[in-house]
Design a protein around this motif. Structure first.
Motif: not given
Length: 296
Positions: A180, A182, A237-244, A288, A292
């Motif tokens: 969360k 990043g 990263g996709r689900v939390l919309r954060r860079p990895t 995924d 979620k």
């Protein structure tokens, strides 16, 4: 039913007890202190003692208790604590069950996919042999400790659990805050398989096992599509919309975690063959949707 549960205050135990109560079952919680409520029964796994009066009338026992494998660095002392909490506790419970005039119909006893050791890219089901090392040896002794219940004719199931996806606790509970912020990323090469299961599916699988007399022996509690650490990193990263963008090199993990790093860097590609063959349907078969489902 009247069902006894050890480890009822843990991540899985709390969710299981809630689910059983919602369906009207009576739950007896085994606790390692003098009882403070009518639904509590005392036991002491280290002394291999159980107040058997509290188990009378139970139709099932679900054994989830044990020191957390990932809670601390694996010193010799903590490895002994991990082993004793599982092996001695399981033996005490199995012997208590076997001593009852009317034992429960089923014992569901925790185990782990660590039984298989590092399987690389090879998929394994419940028919696979044990691996080598601390965790495989532990899991073998852990399962063998339930022999008294099996010899008494109690249907005994060993739930070989993978990584439970939950933001509320466990190993994944420590990953969520990092991702969360990043700060999440792959560990080592990222090619190692992580066998996962959502908390909801784990509880549903336990309930399915209780209600399915044909299931006995080892049962993998993992989603049907295990994925690599690299794929899990991308999914978080996709689900939390954060860079990895971060990577934790294998040497750094070995320094930070010691012997336990082998569990993080090792690959276990476990398939829940027996669950699927028995008709169990996963709500979150893919990573995924499991991630979620764990979000508040």
């Amino acid at each position: 039913m009247r069902i006894a549960v050890t480890g009822s205050s843990g991540l899985i135990g709390t969710a299981l007890v809630r689910s059983l109560h919602e369906d009207g079952h009576q739950v007896v919680r085994l606790v390692r202190r003098p009882p403070q409520a009518a639904d509590e029964v005392e036991w002491d796994p280290k002394r291999e003692w159980v107040d058997t009066k509290g188990l009378m009338g139970c139709e099932a026992v679900v054994h989830l208790a044990g020191a957390g494998v990932g809670d601390r660095r694996w010193t010799d002392a903590y490895k002994k604590e991990i082993r004793d909490s599982r092996v001695l506790g399981t033996a005490a419970l199995a012997e208590a069950i076997a001593s009852l005039d009317t034992p429960p119909r089923v014992l569901v006893s925790g185990s782990a996919v660590g039984f298989y050791g590092d399987t690389g890219e090879r998929a394994v089901d419940e028919s696979a042999p044990p691996g080598h090392g601390f965790l495989p040896d532990l899991c073998q002794d852990w399962e063998e400790a339930a022999a008294a219940a099996q010899e008494a004719g109690v249907r005994t199931v060993f739930t070989r659990t993978g990584l439970v996806i939950s933001a509320e606790g466990g190993a994944w509970g420590r990953l969520f805050p990092l991702f969360k912020l990043g700060l999440g990323g792959r560990m080592g090469s990222g090619r190692q398989y992580w066998s996962f299961i959502s908390l909801r599916d784990h509880v549903a699988a336990l309930r399915h096992i209780l209600d399915t007399p044909e299931l006995t022996g080892p049962v993998n509690l993992t989603a049907p599509a295990p994925v690599t650490n690299r794929e899990i990193t991308a999914a978080m990263g996709r689900v939390l919309r954060r860079p990895t963008l971060f990577t934790v090199p294998a040497p750094a993990l070995r320094i930070a975690l010691g012997e336990m790093s082998g569990d993080v860097l090792g690959s276990v590609r476990a398939i829940p063959r027996r669950l699927l063959d028995s008709g169990f349907t996963f709500t979150h078969p893919h990573v995924d949707e499991a991630i979620k489902a764990a979000l508040p």
